[in-house]
Design a protein around this motif. Structure first.
Motif, PDB file in Angstrom:
ATOM      1  N   ALA A   1      11.404   3.407  -1.079  1.00 24.31           N
ATOM      2  CA  ALA A   1      12.048   3.157   0.201  1.00 24.31           C
ATOM      3  C   ALA A   1      11.252   2.063   0.913  1.00 24.31           C
ATOM      4  O   ALA A   1      11.812   1.053   1.366  1.00 24.31           O
ATOM      5  N   ILE A   2       9.937   2.263   1.022  1.00 28.52           N
ATOM      6  CA  ILE A   2       8.957   1.220   1.600  1.00 28.52           C
ATOM      7  C   ILE A   2       9.402  -0.128   0.852  1.00 28.52           C
ATOM      8  O   ILE A   2       9.242  -1.138   1.610  1.00 28.52           O
ATOM      9  N   ARG A   3       8.927  -0.184  -0.454  1.00 31.53           N
ATOM     10  CA  ARG A   3       9.123  -1.292  -1.113  1.00 31.53           C
ATOM     11  C   ARG A   3      10.648  -2.108  -0.701  1.00 31.53           C
ATOM     12  O   ARG A   3      10.708  -3.287  -0.760  1.00 31.53           O
ATOM     13  N   ALA A   4      11.363  -1.316  -0.719  1.00 30.59           N
ATOM     14  CA  ALA A   4      12.849  -1.845  -0.577  1.00 30.59           C
ATOM     15  C   ALA A   4      13.008  -2.390   0.818  1.00 30.59           C
ATOM     16  O   ALA A   4      13.496  -3.483   1.118  1.00 30.59           O
ATOM     17  N   TYR A   5      12.483  -1.633   1.734  1.00 30.71           N
ATOM     18  CA  TYR A   5      12.271  -2.374   3.230  1.00 30.71           C
ATOM     19  C   TYR A   5      11.622  -3.692   3.248  1.00 30.71           C
ATOM     20  O   TYR A   5      12.089  -4.537   3.894  1.00 30.71           O
TER      21      TYR A   5
ATOM     22  N   GLY B   1      14.768   0.897  12.265  1.00 31.52           N
ATOM     23  CA  GLY B   1      16.144   1.261  11.545  1.00 31.52           C
ATOM     24  C   GLY B   1      16.286   0.957  10.055  1.00 31.52           C
ATOM     25  O   GLY B   1      16.757   1.984   9.476  1.00 31.52           O
ATOM     26  N   ARG B   2      15.778  -0.187   9.787  1.00 28.48           N
ATOM     27  CA  ARG B   2      15.974  -0.532   8.310  1.00 28.48           C
ATOM     28  C   ARG B   2      15.072   0.350   7.567  1.00 28.48           C
ATOM     29  O   ARG B   2      15.534   0.664   6.387  1.00 28.48           O
ATOM     30  N   LEU B   3      13.785   0.465   7.960  1.00 34.56           N
ATOM     31  CA  LEU B   3      13.010   1.523   7.378  1.00 34.56           C
ATOM     32  C   LEU B   3      13.629   3.015   7.138  1.00 34.56           C
ATOM     33  O   LEU B   3      13.574   3.325   6.189  1.00 34.56           O
ATOM     34  N   GLY B   4      13.989   3.379   8.201  1.00 36.86           N
ATOM     35  CA  GLY B   4      14.911   4.725   8.232  1.00 36.86           C
ATOM     36  C   GLY B   4      16.023   4.724   7.458  1.00 36.86           C
ATOM     37  O   GLY B   4      16.099   5.699   6.606  1.00 36.86           O
ATOM     38  N   ASN B   5      16.658   3.744   7.318  1.00 39.35           N
ATOM     39  CA  ASN B   5      17.914   3.549   6.494  1.00 39.35           C
ATOM     40  C   ASN B   5      17.569   3.684   4.988  1.00 39.35           C
ATOM     41  O   ASN B   5      17.833   4.295   3.844  1.00 39.35           O
ATOM     42  N   ALA B   6      16.231   2.802   4.534  1.00 45.30           N
ATOM     43  CA  ALA B   6      15.688   2.856   3.375  1.00 45.30           C
ATOM     44  C   ALA B   6      15.218   4.363   2.872  1.00 45.30           C
ATOM     45  O   ALA B   6      15.499   4.598   1.848  1.00 45.30           O
ATOM     46  N   ILE B   7      14.630   4.891   3.813  1.00 45.61           N
ATOM     47  CA  ILE B   7      14.156   6.206   3.635  1.00 45.61           C
ATOM     48  C   ILE B   7      15.333   7.074   3.213  1.00 45.61           C
ATOM     49  O   ILE B   7      15.100   8.177   2.192  1.00 45.61           O
TER      50      ILE B   7
ATOM     51  N   ILE C   1       0.866  -1.070  -0.011  1.00 40.57           N
ATOM     52  CA  ILE C   1      -0.345   0.002   0.138  1.00 40.57           C
ATOM     53  C   ILE C   1       1.069   1.176   0.041  1.00 40.57           C
ATOM     54  O   ILE C   1       1.963   1.530   0.932  1.00 40.57           O
ATOM     55  N   PRO C   2       0.718   2.146  -0.955  1.00 40.92           N
ATOM     56  CA  PRO C   2       1.726   3.185  -1.273  1.00 40.92           C
ATOM     57  C   PRO C   2       1.710   4.068   0.191  1.00 40.92           C
ATOM     58  O   PRO C   2       0.626   4.343   0.756  1.00 40.92           O
ATOM     59  N   GLY C   3       2.895   4.251   0.697  1.00 41.39           N
ATOM     60  CA  GLY C   3       2.973   5.137   1.634  1.00 41.39           C
ATOM     61  C   GLY C   3       2.725   4.418   3.233  1.00 41.39           C
ATOM     62  O   GLY C   3       2.783   4.941   4.172  1.00 41.39           O
ATOM     63  N   VAL C   4       2.461   3.194   3.095  1.00 41.54           N
ATOM     64  CA  VAL C   4       2.212   2.428   4.443  1.00 41.54           C
ATOM     65  C   VAL C   4       3.099   1.194   4.525  1.00 41.54           C
ATOM     66  O   VAL C   4       3.279   0.431   3.576  1.00 41.54           O
ATOM     67  N   THR C   5       3.367   0.765   5.707  1.00 38.11           N
ATOM     68  CA  THR C   5       3.966  -0.502   5.856  1.00 38.11           C
ATOM     69  C   THR C   5       3.935  -0.725   7.447  1.00 38.11           C
ATOM     70  O   THR C   5       3.309  -0.197   8.354  1.00 38.11           O
ATOM     71  N   LEU C   6       4.575  -1.778   7.782  1.00 33.62           N
ATOM     72  CA  LEU C   6       4.396  -2.390   9.196  1.00 33.62           C
ATOM     73  C   LEU C   6       5.795  -2.478   9.648  1.00 33.62           C
ATOM     74  O   LEU C   6       6.699  -3.106   8.893  1.00 33.62           O
ATOM     75  N   ILE C   7       5.950  -2.354  10.997  1.00 37.44           N
ATOM     76  CA  ILE C   7       7.241  -2.801  11.614  1.00 37.44           C
ATOM     77  C   ILE C   7       6.911  -3.612  13.010  1.00 37.44           C
ATOM     78  O   ILE C   7       5.808  -3.635  13.537  1.00 37.44           O
TER      79      ILE C   7
END
Length: 177
Positions: free
Chosen positions: A148-152, A132-138, A104-110
């Motif tokens: 970035a979210i897709r990469a995460y 941390g991983r999501l922050g790095n991807a962004i 979903i564009p702009g949304v993910t889970l951690i």
């Protein structure tokens, strides 16, 4: 509690609490049907408390659960074995191994939301790791948050398989839903 029962005063001494505190506990357990009061054969006016059949069942269950913690610090085992309330077994839920969600564009889970599995003591660690991983991807793609979210998520899904597989091995009765 001795099989032939005890008085509230004796129970208070055994629990190392004030008689009033023991009485409150006994009152609650009477209300739950785990204890009952019967005439005290040693005293014409006194009463003793004994476990009901349900109380004995719950006591056996608590001891069974406590045995699962063999080798743990006695203080921790006592939290289970000497509890005033019966253990409540609750179902464990998890995502099927290999589960992926639609992007979903702009949304993910951690964290636990992304790694829904039986508890393994790693929930906070996963939340921090994922953040941390999501922050790095962004940080690597600040102009394209969705990429970035897709990469995460691409890196997350294989980790979820490892986590869920380990949890399933630790909890053989667990079946992901």
């Amino acid at each position: 509690m001795p099989p032939d029962g005890t008085t509230v005063s004796n129970l208070a001494r055994r629990m190392n609490v004030a008689r009033r505190s023991a009485h409150q506990t006994v009152h609650a357990l009477l209300g739950m049907g785990l204890l009952e009061q019967i005439p005290n054969p040693a005293s014409a006016r006194g009463r003793i408390i004994v476990m009901t059949a349900e109380g004995r069942r719950v006591h056996r269950l608590a001891r069974t659960v406590a045995a699962m913690f063999k080798g743990w610090a006695p203080e921790l085992v006592a939290l289970v074995a000497d509890s005033d309330i019966p253990p409540i077994f609750r179902p464990l839920y998890g995502l099927p191994i290999g589960h992926r969600w639609d992007h979903i564009p702009g949304v993910t889970l951690i964290g636990d939301a992304a790694h829904l599995a039986p508890p393994d003591g790693e929930g906070a660690n996963w939340a921090l790791f994922d953040a941390g991983r999501l922050g790095n991807a962004i940080a690597e793609q600040p102009e394209n948050i969705d990429a970035a979210i897709r990469a995460y998520e691409t890196a997350l899904f294989p980790r979820n398989i490892d986590t869920a597989t380990a949890a399933a091995a630790y909890y053989p009765e667990f079946t992901p839903h």
